[in-house]
Design a protein around this motif. Structure first.
Motif, PDB file in Angstrom:
ATOM      1  N   GLU A 203      71.442  91.551  87.952  1.00  0.00           N
ATOM      2  CA  GLU A 203      71.952  91.232  86.476  1.00  0.00           C
ATOM      3  C   GLU A 203      72.730  89.891  86.617  1.00  0.00           C
ATOM      4  O   GLU A 203      72.577  89.137  85.637  1.00  0.00           O
ATOM      5  N   ARG A 204      73.756  89.884  87.327  1.00  0.00           N
ATOM      6  CA  ARG A 204      74.747  88.744  87.256  1.00  0.00           C
ATOM      7  C   ARG A 204      73.638  87.388  87.627  1.00  0.00           C
ATOM      8  O   ARG A 204      74.163  86.411  87.180  1.00  0.00           O
ATOM      9  N   THR A 205      72.920  87.691  88.602  1.00  0.00           N
ATOM     10  CA  THR A 205      71.928  86.332  88.870  1.00  0.00           C
ATOM     11  C   THR A 205      71.177  86.229  87.552  1.00  0.00           C
ATOM     12  O   THR A 205      70.959  84.801  87.351  1.00  0.00           O
ATOM     13  N   PHE A 206      70.615  86.965  86.838  1.00  0.00           N
ATOM     14  CA  PHE A 206      69.906  86.811  85.724  1.00  0.00           C
ATOM     15  C   PHE A 206      70.954  86.050  84.526  1.00  0.00           C
ATOM     16  O   PHE A 206      70.357  85.095  84.190  1.00  0.00           O
ATOM     17  N   LEU A 207      71.995  86.432  84.426  1.00  0.00           N
ATOM     18  CA  LEU A 207      72.755  85.862  83.536  1.00  0.00           C
ATOM     19  C   LEU A 207      73.285  84.630  83.987  1.00  0.00           C
ATOM     20  O   LEU A 207      73.366  83.747  83.079  1.00  0.00           O
ATOM     21  N   ALA A 208      73.411  84.285  85.265  1.00  0.00           N
ATOM     22  CA  ALA A 208      73.603  82.860  85.798  1.00  0.00           C
ATOM     23  C   ALA A 208      72.480  81.962  85.352  1.00  0.00           C
ATOM     24  O   ALA A 208      72.824  80.963  84.790  1.00  0.00           O
ATOM     25  N   TRP A 209      71.169  82.410  85.440  1.00  0.00           N
ATOM     26  CA  TRP A 209      69.946  81.642  85.014  1.00  0.00           C
ATOM     27  C   TRP A 209      70.199  81.424  83.446  1.00  0.00           C
ATOM     28  O   TRP A 209      69.809  80.277  82.815  1.00  0.00           O
ATOM     29  N   LEU A 210      70.608  82.426  82.691  1.00  0.00           N
ATOM     30  CA  LEU A 210      71.055  82.271  81.249  1.00  0.00           C
ATOM     31  C   LEU A 210      72.102  80.976  80.995  1.00  0.00           C
ATOM     32  O   LEU A 210      71.893  80.237  80.090  1.00  0.00           O
ATOM     33  N   ARG A 211      73.030  81.072  81.692  1.00  0.00           N
ATOM     34  CA  ARG A 211      74.079  80.051  81.641  1.00  0.00           C
ATOM     35  C   ARG A 211      73.458  78.614  81.956  1.00  0.00           C
ATOM     36  O   ARG A 211      73.692  77.608  81.116  1.00  0.00           O
ATOM     37  N   THR A 212      72.563  78.782  82.994  1.00  0.00           N
ATOM     38  CA  THR A 212      71.888  77.312  83.235  1.00  0.00           C
ATOM     39  C   THR A 212      70.944  76.770  82.203  1.00  0.00           C
ATOM     40  O   THR A 212      70.966  75.769  82.036  1.00  0.00           O
ATOM     41  N   ALA A 213      70.163  77.952  81.778  1.00  0.00           N
ATOM     42  CA  ALA A 213      69.476  77.431  80.548  1.00  0.00           C
ATOM     43  C   ALA A 213      70.276  76.682  79.389  1.00  0.00           C
ATOM     44  O   ALA A 213      69.757  75.653  78.734  1.00  0.00           O
ATOM     45  N   LEU A 214      71.270  77.416  79.027  1.00  0.00           N
ATOM     46  CA  LEU A 214      72.013  76.865  77.926  1.00  0.00           C
ATOM     47  C   LEU A 214      72.673  75.414  78.297  1.00  0.00           C
ATOM     48  O   LEU A 214      72.502  74.725  77.428  1.00  0.00           O
ATOM     49  N   ALA A 215      72.966  75.147  79.492  1.00  0.00           N
ATOM     50  CA  ALA A 215      73.477  73.852  80.113  1.00  0.00           C
ATOM     51  C   ALA A 215      72.558  72.867  79.914  1.00  0.00           C
ATOM     52  O   ALA A 215      72.634  71.792  79.649  1.00  0.00           O
ATOM     53  N   LEU A 216      70.992  73.355  80.213  1.00  0.00           N
ATOM     54  CA  LEU A 216      69.903  72.344  80.322  1.00  0.00           C
ATOM     55  C   LEU A 216      69.463  71.927  78.719  1.00  0.00           C
ATOM     56  O   LEU A 216      69.446  70.768  78.690  1.00  0.00           O
ATOM     57  N   ILE A 217      69.628  73.088  77.935  1.00  0.00           N
ATOM     58  CA  ILE A 217      69.296  72.748  76.530  1.00  0.00           C
ATOM     59  C   ILE A 217      70.341  71.934  75.950  1.00  0.00           C
ATOM     60  O   ILE A 217      69.952  70.878  75.416  1.00  0.00           O
TER      61      ILE A 217
END
Length: 118
Positions: free
Chosen positions: A24-38
């Protein structure tokens, strides 16, 4: 009690909670990455930098598209990993890291070209 998503939780046995929480933490890290990309894509276009407009727009759109796809692919990876842990299969590989890396590298090249050709 039924849990979502059923296609993950209907199968196998409950794994060690530490592994599920790490997934789950890995998934949340991908969400943070997505926010940074956008945010990067939006900032690149809206800051009005003196760059080649077409290349700048292409880099911005690529970053935003990568940011939109990252949570979807991250969720798919989370589900595949969780299900593999539940049924005792080897963990699946993920193309998410290489895909995001390529998108960021291409966007970087576009920004460099937009500086050169400004």
């Amino acid at each position: 009690m039924q849990r979502f998503p059923g296609f993950v939780y209907r199968h196998g046995d409950e794994p060690d909670p530490r592994f599920s929480l790490a997934n789950e933490r890995t998934f949340l890290a991908w969400l943070r990455t997505a926010l940074a990309l956008i945010a990067s894509g939006i900032a690149l276009e809206l800051l009005g930098l003196d760059l080649h407009p077409g290349l700048r727009l292409a880099a911005s759109l690529l970053l935003i598209a990568a940011g939109v796809l990252t949570p979807v692919l991250g969720w798919v990876n989370w589900a595949q990993t969780e299900r593999a842990m539940r049924v005792g299969r080897p963990l699946p590989s993920s193309l998410l890291g290489p895909a995001v890396g390529v998108a960021v590298a291409v966007a970087g090249v576009l920004v460099v070209l937009s500086i050169v050709f400004a």
